[in-house]
Design a protein around this motif. Sequence first.
Motif, short mmCIF file in Angstrom:
data_model
loop_
_atom_site.label_atom_id
_atom_site.label_comp_id
_atom_site.label_asym_id
_atom_site.label_seq_id
_atom_site.Cartn_x
_atom_site.Cartn_y
_atom_site.Cartn_z
N LEU A 144 3.30 5.58 -5.96
CA LEU A 144 3.17 5.60 -7.42
C LEU A 144 1.98 6.46 -7.84
N SER A 145 0.89 6.34 -7.10
CA SER A 145 -0.29 7.12 -7.42
C SER A 145 -0.01 8.62 -7.27
N ILE A 170 3.88 1.50 -1.44
CA ILE A 170 4.39 1.62 -2.81
C ILE A 170 3.28 2.12 -3.73
N LEU A 171 2.09 1.53 -3.62
CA LEU A 171 0.97 1.94 -4.48
C LEU A 171 0.62 3.42 -4.29
N SER A 172 0.59 3.86 -3.04
CA SER A 172 0.25 5.27 -2.78
C SER A 172 1.32 6.19 -3.35
N HIS A 180 0.83 -1.21 0.00
CA HIS A 180 0.00 0.00 0.00
C HIS A 180 0.86 1.26 0.00
#
Lengths: 201, 230
Positions: free
Chosen positions: B139-140, B135-137, B133
Amino acid sequence: MPMRGLGVLTTERVRNTMVIRELSKLHMFKKVPKSDLARLTELSTASNYGIGDCICRQGEQATNAMLLVSGRLEVSIQTDSSVKHIGVIHPGEIFGEQGLFHSKGKRNATVLANRPSQCLTLTPDIMRLSHDNEAIGALERHLIATMARRIRSTNKAIQLVWKDAQQEEDRKNAKKVNDNSSQEEKSGSILTKLRSLFGGK
Amino acid sequence: MNEESLRPVARSLLRSYQVRIARSRDLAEALARGTLSSWSDKDLIFNEGDPSKAVEVVLKGKVRVLKRDASGNNKELAVLNSPAMIGHMGMVDGSMRSASCIAVGSVGCISIDQETFRELLGETSNPGAAFRHLILSSLSMQLTTANNKIRHLIDDMESEKRREKVSLEDAVAQTQQESDDSDGESSAIRLMKIAGVLDGWKMDSEGIDDIEFVVDEDMKRTREARKKRG
């Protein structure tokens, strides 16, 4: 009445079984147990689209992401005077993922079905269960790879325009001439490139 | 490093990367699998073009990020304050380091090597989910911030074009009003910074204040418990 209720339940079960079958064909779910796929299917909504149907429209509020389970979709953006096709979405691809992270985000593009298609709607709440569901974990890893690819392609486009802008500036500095016409040419050409890559008014 | 001592860092990371669903204790557990490293002032943490071998989570100090421009000169992209995560893009897609990082003062980091990074991404566990989460945040945020900056740049260029059509006197007056966003930077510099944002080197959240903050569920629970106690 009880018979009707049972009928709805059976239809839903049949539909879910078909979605699970389609999901298990996707590469990202190859090693995922069927029970975890079943849980993912229960938590998300499967929708079917006919040719030409709109899945999402540019400018609309984005509150979720979509996973294309089967079919094919076409992506386009509206520029100042025209509609530009920017790509095709194949089964197993996730799109609209910004809707998972931003509460007031807007869709950057319009997505239409160009074949009969089935999509799974993914809401931010699904990610709360990724610690004990392999299907959701696989989905997140796939999302990381998708976003990284998107970042790289955007970066590549930006680097090209940046290189042009840098060369123009170097040329201008070398000449040390503050020529209004060349300035207009510079900003015009960079603006045209940015518009063609990212849309605009 | 033990998990308990990493809790404050984990909490700050969740807050600065605007992670909506993760607990600081889970992220602290993930970070505890890394190893501690330190650098002195002006030390090179890694060089642009180097292979990506680890993600560095900056626990202490500041890091200066430099990128070579088309003429080969180093330009400063950002100075990152702790806690920050650097070098994760190369770990995600196997690319080389896209910028150089230099220590400003004494810098302490947790290095998460490739193997641990892969393990955490692949795990069906609380620490694995918290790390994914994060890493995803990140990237977003990179994508959203870059998109917003591109949109600002296009808008500024549109205004610039319009300004060229009005008289010189009017143009000067308008420039003073409209150029606040660019801080007088050229298009080339702004494009370079956008490229830096995309690479994850500048985590300012300009223009993305619409992100819903849930941040840390541990903190939320503590707050709720305090409220109940009155």
